[in-house]
Every structure is written in C-alpha cells, then in structure tokens.
Design a protein around this motif. Structure first.
Motif, PDB file in Angstrom:
ATOM      1  N   ARG A 129       0.825  -1.212   0.000  1.00 46.79           N
ATOM      2  CA  ARG A 129       0.000   0.000   0.000  1.00 46.79           C
ATOM      3  C   ARG A 129       0.856   1.258   0.000  1.00 46.79           C
ATOM      4  O   ARG A 129       0.423   2.309  -0.424  1.00 46.79           O
ATOM      5  CB  ARG A 129      -0.989  -0.028   1.155  1.00 46.79           C
ATOM      6  CG  ARG A 129      -2.175  -0.880   0.775  1.00 46.79           C
ATOM      7  CD  ARG A 129      -3.167  -1.057   1.907  1.00 46.79           C
ATOM      8  NE  ARG A 129      -3.724  -2.386   1.747  1.00 46.79           N
ATOM      9  CZ  ARG A 129      -3.684  -3.331   2.657  1.00 46.79           C
ATOM     10  NH1 ARG A 129      -3.154  -3.082   3.827  1.00 46.79           N
ATOM     11  NH2 ARG A 129      -4.194  -4.509   2.416  1.00 46.79           N
ATOM     12  N   SER A 130       2.113   1.115   0.439  1.00 47.85           N
ATOM     13  CA  SER A 130       2.984   2.298   0.400  1.00 47.85           C
ATOM     14  C   SER A 130       3.708   2.407  -0.954  1.00 47.85           C
ATOM     15  O   SER A 130       4.586   3.256  -1.126  1.00 47.85           O
ATOM     16  CB  SER A 130       3.990   2.244   1.545  1.00 47.85           C
ATOM     17  OG  SER A 130       4.781   1.084   1.427  1.00 47.85           O
ATOM     18  N   GLY A 131       3.365   1.490  -1.891  1.00 46.20           N
ATOM     19  CA  GLY A 131       3.893   1.649  -3.243  1.00 46.20           C
ATOM     20  C   GLY A 131       5.187   0.907  -3.534  1.00 46.20           C
ATOM     21  O   GLY A 131       5.796   1.081  -4.580  1.00 46.20           O
ATOM     22  N   ALA A 162      -1.602  -4.072  -2.273  1.00 47.21           N
ATOM     23  CA  ALA A 162      -2.630  -3.077  -2.568  1.00 47.21           C
ATOM     24  C   ALA A 162      -3.734  -3.696  -3.424  1.00 47.21           C
ATOM     25  O   ALA A 162      -4.912  -3.428  -3.229  1.00 47.21           O
ATOM     26  CB  ALA A 162      -2.009  -1.884  -3.283  1.00 47.21           C
ATOM     27  N   ASP A 163      -3.346  -4.564  -4.367  1.00 50.03           N
ATOM     28  CA  ASP A 163      -4.324  -5.140  -5.276  1.00 50.03           C
ATOM     29  C   ASP A 163      -3.991  -6.609  -5.538  1.00 50.03           C
ATOM     30  O   ASP A 163      -3.257  -6.938  -6.471  1.00 50.03           O
ATOM     31  CB  ASP A 163      -4.303  -4.333  -6.590  1.00 50.03           C
ATOM     32  CG  ASP A 163      -5.221  -4.944  -7.629  1.00 50.03           C
ATOM     33  OD1 ASP A 163      -6.022  -5.849  -7.267  1.00 50.03           O
ATOM     34  OD2 ASP A 163      -5.124  -4.533  -8.796  1.00 50.03           O
TER      35      ASP A 163
END
Ligand code: 6R9
Length: 646
Positions: free
Chosen positions: A603-605, A630-631
């Motif tokens: 989620r932080s990329g 995230a996905d």
C-alpha cells in the motif's frame, strides 16, 4: 540437503603442497592473533619495495576506511616484470591462445618488459600522467595485459571495461571516471565472430568530449572509422618511442585501478583498488590457493574485463613469476573439447574457471573431455557463483580424473582477492562448499536483527576485519561505499551474500541476498535492467528478478507493464530484449519477459519482489504473505500467465 561425500586430501597432494593442515592452522592463527607481524612478513616475502612502510595497517570499518603498508613505496609493473628479469627473463610470462586453435603466441618476461615500457612511453607522449584514468576496452589479447601494466608503470589508473558492454555502458564508465585516454582494438574475435570494439568506442565517444586519445590495437585488420586528431595505431605508436621507461615510484595507497561492478541500484559502482595491499593479496592467494610452483603452466579462463582476470590472469601470476595462459576464445569453439585440447597443447597444470562453463560443458557429454589426455592437470578451481554438487563431482571425476583437488574460491570485485577457499594440501573438500577462510579473513554470519550467529547456522555473510586488498572507495562517491558495505551491520563489512556454516566450520555460499543477479557468473543489478527497459517508449514500468537456470545459474525474468496505448506482442518482446542488450550488453538480455497490467505493490507503493521471485521460480506454494498487497488480483493474473513453468 547437501551431499555428505567428503574428498580428503590425498597423501600425494599433501606431500607436494606448500601447506598441510598444520601449516594452514598455524598461519591462520598467526594472521588473526598477530596480524601486524603476519602481514609485515608476507609483504616482505611476496613483494619488492622501493621504500619500507612505517605502519602495517590503519583501518576503520565505521568510516569505510582502510590503508595498508602506509609510507611504503613500490611499483606494480616492477614487481610483475623487472624483478624477474635476472632470474627468468627468457621464461614465458604469457601464453596466448587465440580464438582459432592454430593461433597462439608466447611472450617472455623480457619481451613483456619491452612491450610494457613502449606502451607506457606512448601513454606519456599523449600527456598521460600519474593519477590519470585510462579506459581499456579490449579483447583477450596480450596487449590488454601490456596496457594494464603500462598504466601501472607510470602511475595511471586503469579502468577496464568488459568487451561485452554496449557503447552506452562504455560511455557511462568513461564519464564516471573522467578517462581521457582509451585503449581498444579494431575488433575482438570470439567463437569465430568479430566484435566491433573500435566502432563501439567511436559511438561511446560521441558524448565524451574529454577523450583526446584512442590507441587501437590491430587485431583483424578489417576496416574501421578513423579520426586523425584523436586516433593512433598501437603498432605504429610503439615503434616511435623508447623501449625503456623508468617506473613511477608509487605510494602503497596510490590507486592502481577502478573496476565497475553492479550493485543494487542502476548506477554501476567504480570499485577502487590501491597498490601495495592489492598486489600482496593477489600474489599470496595465487601462491597458496593454486599451490603454484615455479615452471608450472597456469590457466584462468576469465576475461580481463572482470576482477578474476585482473587478479588471476595478470597481477597475481605475474607478480609470482608464473606462466599465465590467456585465452581469446570460448569453451565451445570450434567444439566443446577446446579447453581440454588447450590443456594438452600447452601442458596446463592448473585450470581455473566458472561453474557456468562447467555446467555447459557437462551438458555436452563426457566424450569431449575423455578424447583429450589432460595428464598435465594437477589442480582445478572455480569462481563466480555457487557450484552445485553435481557439477563439482563431474569436474572432479571426469575433467580431473578423480586426481586433482577442486578449489571453490569465494570472493568479490570488492575483496580484490580470494577470501574463502580450500587450500589443496590442507583442506578436505566438500562438493559445493567454499570451505574455510584464507589468512587474515574473519567471516561471520548475522541474523536480520544484527545479531552474530554462532556454530552451525545460516545468515548474512560479513567480514569482521580489514584485509590488504579491501575496496578503498567507490570512485567519486565514498558515501556510497559506507552505505553499501558498512551500514547494514555497523563495524562489519557486509558482502551481500548469504551463507551457511556447517558443523565443521565450512562455509556454503548460497548466493546474493540483495538485488544483484548472477547470470553465468556476470554480476547484474536488477535495477540496471529495469532502467534499460523503462527507457523504451513502450514500457511504463518494469520489475526484474532472477530465476534458476540449469546452465547460467540464474536467468533474468522481467515483468513489463506496457504504456496504455501499446499493444503487447512477441515482436515487441524481441525488440525489448535487443534494447536491453543495446543499453547494457548482450549478457544482460532477459530470458523471459512477461506482460502485466500492473506490478504487485504494497500500500505504500513498494514493489513486492519476493512475490515476483516466487512466481518466476514457479514456487507458488511458498508465495508467503500477500496480505499487504494493494491489489491482490494482480498476483493471480501474473500466476496465470507465468512463463517459466516446469
Ligand atoms: C570473483 C567474482 C561476486 C559475487 C559474490 C557471490 C558470487 C563468487 C563464488 C560466489 C559462491 C563462489 N561468487 N565466487 N558464490 N561461490 N565460489 O566473481 O567477483 O564478479 O564481483 O562477483 O559472485 O555472490 O558476491 P564478482
């Protein structure tokens, strides 16, 4: 998990070797308990100094600082050539074996002296001075060794760039070191194919305004472009200068060379080595690890563009007055028995190569080996990557007729010389293990929290104290040295490798634990390949990992997200592979390119490389925790279309 078969030192090997087990133990203990005295003795014994040092060493791992034999003066070319002239001037220094089996040459120490002095004078005539950097982009011809030693003679710093690198990679390295002189050849020849080295240099130099001189060796005589203001032929230039050149007295800590290597970021690191400590470690390891004896023929198959070629084709052997064989070709040309034909032709005693070559030759069958005698062989060595026990046993039993010890030598560009290795007369061998530390080397294993592990354990491999051929800095960026090697575990040198230590204290290197791949023994940063891919107009994002490969050890697996208006196709995949070869070099070409609509990220990329690695390895059972994704749908998509299935 690992085979139990032990290959004890035989009586015959022990009796003829420089050291037996008691000898190793005594020297190792001295190197750890009285390091100052130990290294002073070795430096006296292996090197010829013009002026003695006043301090053996002054090192501080917290600052990434090391200095050895401070105040001492010596010249590397004098140690590798001049001092041998009275005792072995007519002895062969270099046996050159060309790409074609009919092509070879022998260069005596006396001839080497003349060639090196002449080229040194050519460099001087072009204004090259002590401390200046000179780029060498050479095929495997004796002139490559002359060029390295000519630089050393006048105190210039060479930066050898492997002949497989692309013009862009050459340009980046020339600019990073601000080289103003380049030594190259019209073409290289490997496996019957020409490599357009001079044309590559011409391309690279379009963006290197500071380069004023290009010295070109005529290897094939094919047509090349010529810039009369900048270019000179090697064979013409050396006729116009004296055959004598007084050596520049160098401080022990003066730079000897820069060699670029891959790290975890896209930008290659210029590893800087200095004079006294580097030469001592190269010479001493060559003597003990290969158990070299005067008169023997020694062959290391590496390319001079890598550290193995620096330390074990040129500096170590020549410093010891050895006969070193330099091979221009490849192990499979004209056919897979070439290496053993060369062994028979030149009566090679010691043979040092990479596991990837062993695996490739093993795959061709035993006939290619057994059709040659190999009776001169006495010792075999490997370097560059972990060797799997099957390949080790094949090397030992088939190539070495179960008679020659195999030394599996672990070390790095940064260490300058062999660090963990068997000594043939001392160490009982275990296939796949680099075994025990060389003198003065104190390895340790760390857990991720920074705690040192004791006894039999697996962890990150660190070194606890400085050694003479330690990397001194990353050229132009000392902070990067500190960050890369001395920050993960303050006060320790972090190797970037993982290892296991067994009940007997033997080390088993398991491979890189950072984002560095090892493809056929070539170090490649995943970030280098990623940066190349995203330079292409069709690529939005790319992530590169390694996957196991039978011959190469590791292969490159790239996940590529196309630009929104780009239609993925097989043609585009071929184009991307060619593009990487153009940007970096042919050896960095991805084996697999998988299209993906996105990359798995936290989620932080952050890209979750662990997952990408597992998919590339086809190890889906052990994907691990995917809850931070995230996905999660991206992972299913990647699994469904994965390329490297059993
Ligand atoms: C000399 C050289 C260094 C990396 C190193 C490690 C791997 C080298 C090895 C080995 C297992 C061996 N490596 N020797 N792994 N066993 N005997 O290869 O230098 O090109 O800088 O590569 O190669 O991963 O960290 P370099």
């Amino acid at each position: 998990m690992y085979p139990k078969e032990l290959h004890p030192v035989t009586d015959q090997v022990r009796e003829s070797a420089h050291l037996d087990e008691a000898g190793y133990q005594a020297m190792y203990r001295a190197s750890i308990e009285q390091p100052e005295q130990f290294w002073a003795e070795q430096a006296e014994r292996f090197l010829t100094w013009e002026h003695p040092w006043h301090t053996v060493s002054d090192c501080d791992f917290r600052q990434g600082q090391a200095a050895w034999f401070i105040g001492g003066k010596l010249n590397v070319s004098v140690n590798c050539i001049d001092r041998h002239l009275s005792s072995r001037g007519e002895q062969t220094a270099i046996i050159w074996e060309g790409d074609e089996p009919t092509d070879d040459a022998r260069i005596s120490y006396r001839e080497l002296h003349e060639k090196v002095c002449r080229l040194a004078n050519v460099l001087k005539s072009r204004g090259v001075k002590k401390g200046d950097r000179v780029c060498l982009y050479m095929p495997m011809v004796p002139e490559a060794a002359y060029a390295m030693l000519a630089c050393a003679r006048i105190g210039a710093v060479h930066s050898v760039v492997f002949g497989g690198f692309s013009p862009d990679a050459v340009r980046d390295r020339i600019l990073d070191a601000d080289c103003q002189t380049v030594i190259t050849a019209d073409y290289g020849v490997r496996g019957g194919k020409p490599v357009p080295l001079k044309a590559n240099v011409d391309k690279a130099l379009a963006k290197c305004p500071n380069v004023h001189s290009v010295i070109t060796v005529r290897r094939t005589g094919e047509t090349i472009d010529w810039d009369t203001t900048r270019d000179l032929w090697y064979h013409e230039a050396i006729e116009q200068v004296s055959a004598d050149c007084a050596p520049e007295p160098m401080d022990s800590e003066d730079p000897l060379f820069i060699l670029y290597t891959s790290g975890s970021t896209g930008k290659p690191k210029g590893v800087l080595h200095t004079t006294g400590g580097y030469l001592l470690s190269a010479a001493m390891t060559h003597h003990y690890v290969f158990d070299y004896k005067p008169g023997e023929i020694y062959w290391c198959t590496a390319d001079v563009g890598w550290i193995t070629g620096h330390s074990y084709i040129v500096y170590g052997p020549l410093c010891n007055g050895a006969t070193t064989l330099m091979f221009e070709g490849v192990p499979t040309y004209p056919d897979a028995s070439r290496c053993w034909q060369v062994v028979d032709k030149h009566q090679v005693n010691i043979f040092y190569t990479a596991p990837t070559a062993i695996r490739a030759l093993m795959a061709k069958g035993n006939e290619f080996v057994t059709s040659c005698q190999r009776s001169s062989l006495r010792l075999l060595g490997t370097v560059g990557e972990p060797i799997n026990p099957e390949a080790w046993e094949w090397y030992y039993h088939v190539v070495g007729d179960s008679r020659c010890p195999v030394v599996d030598t672990w070390w790095q560009t940064e260490t300058g010389a062999i660090m963990i290795t068997p000594l043939p007369g001392a160490t009982d061998l275990k296939p796949g293990s680099a075994t025990r530390p060389f003198f003065g080397v104190e390895p340790a294993l760390m857990d991720p929290d920074g705690k040192e592990l004791q006894g039999a354990a697996s962890g990150n491999l660190v070194l606890k104290r400085s050694w003479p051929s330690q990397i001194r800095t990353v050229y132009g960026d000392h902070q990067r040295l500190v960050d890369t090697y001395f920050s993960a575990y303050p006060g320790l040198y972090f190797t970037g490798d993982g290892a296991r230590r067994d009940e007997d204290g033997y080390y088993w290197i398991t491979g890189r634990v950072d984002d560095v791949l090892n493809v056929s023994g070539h170090r490649i940063g995943t970030a280098e390949v990623e940066s190349a891919l995203v330079l292409h107009d069709s690529v939005a994002e790319a992530a590169v990992v390694g996957c196991p490969h039978d011959i190469k050890g590791q292969a490159i697996y790239a996940y590529v997200m196309p630009m929104h208006d780009v239609e993925p196709s097989d043609a585009l995949i071929s184009e991307l592979k060619a593009f990487v070869a153009e940007q970096v070099g042919g050896f960095a070409k991805p084996e697999f390119i998988q299209w993906t609509p996105g990359l798995p990220k936290t989620r932080s990329g952050k890209i979750m490389r662990r997952i990408l690695r597992k998919i590339a390895e086809d190890e889906l059972e052990s994907l691990g925790d995917t809850s931070t994704l995230a996905d999660p749908a991206v992972v299913e998509e990647l699994i469904a279309h994965r390329l490297n299935r059993a």
